[in-house]
Design a protein around this motif. Structure first.
Motif, mmCIF file in Angstrom:
data_model
loop_
_atom_site.group_PDB
_atom_site.id
_atom_site.type_symbol
_atom_site.label_atom_id
_atom_site.label_comp_id
_atom_site.label_asym_id
_atom_site.label_seq_id
_atom_site.Cartn_x
_atom_site.Cartn_y
_atom_site.Cartn_z
ATOM 1 N N PRO A 119 -7.437 -4.237 10.558
ATOM 2 C CA PRO A 119 -6.700 -3.052 11.009
ATOM 3 C C PRO A 119 -5.184 -3.220 11.022
ATOM 4 O O PRO A 119 -4.445 -2.235 10.894
ATOM 5 N N GLU A 120 -4.720 -4.456 11.155
ATOM 6 C CA GLU A 120 -3.278 -4.694 11.194
ATOM 7 C C GLU A 120 -2.591 -4.229 9.915
ATOM 8 O O GLU A 120 -1.398 -3.888 9.934
ATOM 9 N N LEU A 121 -3.321 -4.217 8.798
ATOM 10 C CA LEU A 121 -2.713 -3.808 7.534
ATOM 11 C C LEU A 121 -2.195 -2.377 7.588
ATOM 12 O O LEU A 121 -1.228 -2.033 6.911
ATOM 13 N N ALA A 122 -2.838 -1.553 8.374
ATOM 14 C CA ALA A 122 -2.424 -0.155 8.487
ATOM 15 C C ALA A 122 -1.323 0.047 9.512
ATOM 16 O O ALA A 122 -0.791 1.162 9.627
ATOM 17 N N GLU A 123 -0.969 -1.006 10.240
ATOM 18 C CA GLU A 123 -0.067 -0.855 11.378
ATOM 19 C C GLU A 123 1.214 -1.668 11.289
ATOM 20 O O GLU A 123 2.230 -1.286 11.870
ATOM 21 N N VAL A 124 1.174 -2.785 10.575
ATOM 22 C CA VAL A 124 2.250 -3.764 10.707
ATOM 23 C C VAL A 124 3.499 -3.406 9.894
ATOM 24 O O VAL A 124 4.612 -3.803 10.254
ATOM 25 N N PHE A 125 3.330 -2.621 8.822
ATOM 26 C CA PHE A 125 4.457 -2.353 7.933
ATOM 27 C C PHE A 125 5.146 -1.039 8.286
ATOM 28 O O PHE A 125 4.500 -0.071 8.690
ATOM 29 N N GLU A 126 6.443 -1.014 8.069
ATOM 30 C CA GLU A 126 7.194 0.220 8.279
ATOM 31 C C GLU A 126 6.779 1.293 7.266
ATOM 32 O O GLU A 126 6.710 2.485 7.591
ATOM 33 N N PHE A 127 6.489 0.858 6.050
ATOM 34 C CA PHE A 127 6.066 1.778 4.990
ATOM 35 C C PHE A 127 5.286 0.977 3.962
ATOM 36 O O PHE A 127 5.659 -0.152 3.632
ATOM 37 N N THR A 128 4.191 1.542 3.470
ATOM 38 C CA THR A 128 3.337 0.871 2.494
ATOM 39 C C THR A 128 3.094 1.792 1.310
ATOM 40 O O THR A 128 2.746 2.960 1.491
ATOM 41 N N VAL A 129 3.267 1.259 0.114
ATOM 42 C CA VAL A 129 2.879 1.969 -1.102
ATOM 43 C C VAL A 129 1.577 1.362 -1.605
ATOM 44 O O VAL A 129 1.513 0.163 -1.890
ATOM 45 N N VAL A 130 0.531 2.193 -1.700
ATOM 46 C CA VAL A 130 -0.768 1.791 -2.235
ATOM 47 C C VAL A 130 -0.885 2.408 -3.623
ATOM 48 O O VAL A 130 -0.854 3.635 -3.767
ATOM 49 N N SER A 131 -1.022 1.580 -4.623
ATOM 50 C CA SER A 131 -0.955 2.057 -6.013
ATOM 51 C C SER A 131 -1.936 3.192 -6.295
ATOM 52 O O SER A 131 -1.587 4.176 -6.953
ATOM 53 N N GLY A 132 -3.166 3.052 -5.819
ATOM 54 C CA GLY A 132 -4.179 4.063 -6.100
ATOM 55 C C GLY A 132 -3.864 5.411 -5.494
ATOM 56 O O GLY A 132 -4.329 6.445 -5.994
ATOM 57 N N GLN A 133 -3.069 5.414 -4.435
ATOM 58 C CA GLN A 133 -2.689 6.674 -3.790
ATOM 59 C C GLN A 133 -1.577 7.396 -4.540
ATOM 60 O O GLN A 133 -1.464 8.618 -4.462
ATOM 61 N N VAL A 134 -0.741 6.629 -5.245
ATOM 62 C CA VAL A 134 0.435 7.225 -5.887
ATOM 63 C C VAL A 134 0.319 7.270 -7.409
ATOM 64 O O VAL A 134 1.180 7.856 -8.082
ATOM 65 N N GLY A 135 -0.738 6.663 -7.969
ATOM 66 C CA GLY A 135 -0.931 6.701 -9.415
ATOM 67 C C GLY A 135 0.083 5.900 -10.195
ATOM 68 O O GLY A 135 0.352 6.178 -11.367
#
Length: 197
Positions: A119-135
């Motif tokens: 769960p920390e992966l969704a919380e620890v970063f100020e901003f996350t780019v996930v490739s599959g979400q942005v193409g």
């Protein structure tokens, strides 16, 4: 340099796709399956926005297709452990008020499963780019430029770390500094050299 941008798989969490099937098939048959279907290439396509069902539908063998369709529901088994040394570095950076971000090649389908496992992966970063979400996918300059715009940071202020040297080269082409991740100790040394730890 002011900010640290992390890759996630093989940097902050271990990832082994074989773990989705090894209990059923055994190691040798799992390895044969992954090689037979060119899993790495299919996974990369899913990291770029395709679905695993779409990937499975392209396989000639129906048994192989059925196995691949199991991947998303079993995904949490493939990311069993944190790489604790890197988490210690990340937490030390945050304690020094260094801004931390992430850019990860990760499927839009499996990212939620990874966050359930850690769960920390969704919380620890100020901003996350996930490739599959942005193409968009590393090592393209496009995804690094997209990150900078969306995060409101300058590339020159960012240090990117990734276990893939090709991804580090993409970051450098986009104007970032980069540290090729070979282990927590080397990352710590690199960040100390750059005055962030």
């Amino acid at each position: 340099m002011k900010h640290v941008v992390f890759d996630i798989g093989a940097v902050l969490v271990e990832w082994d796709p074989a773990l989705a099937w090894v209990d059923d098939l055994g190691q040798s048959e799992t390895n044969a399956f992954l090689e037979r279907i060119n899993f790495d290439k299919l996974n990369l396509a899913c990291d770029a926005g395709a679905t695993f069902n779409e990937a499975a539908s392209l396989l000639d063998d129906s048994d192989d297709a059925a196995l691949l369709r199991q991947y998303v529901e079993r995904y949490s088994q493939t990311v069993p452990n944190k790489i604790q040394g890197t988490w210690d570095i990340l937490n030390a950076l945050k304690a020094k008020d260094v801004r931390v971000f992430a850019i990860t090649n990760w499927s839009v389908e499996t990212w939620p499963q990874g966050c359930k496992a850690h769960p920390e992966l969704a919380e620890v970063f100020e901003f996350t780019v996930v490739s599959g979400q942005v193409g968009m996918i590393k090592p393209s300059v496009e995804i690094f430029s997209y990150f900078c715009v969306e995060a409101g940071v300058d590339a020159a202020d960012c240090i990117f770390t990734d276990d893939g040297l090709h991804n580090c080269l993409g970051a450098k082409a986009a104007g970032m500094n980069a540290i090729h991740f070979t282990g927590p100790d080397a990352l710590e040394a690199g960040l100390k050299q750059r005055g962030l730890l």
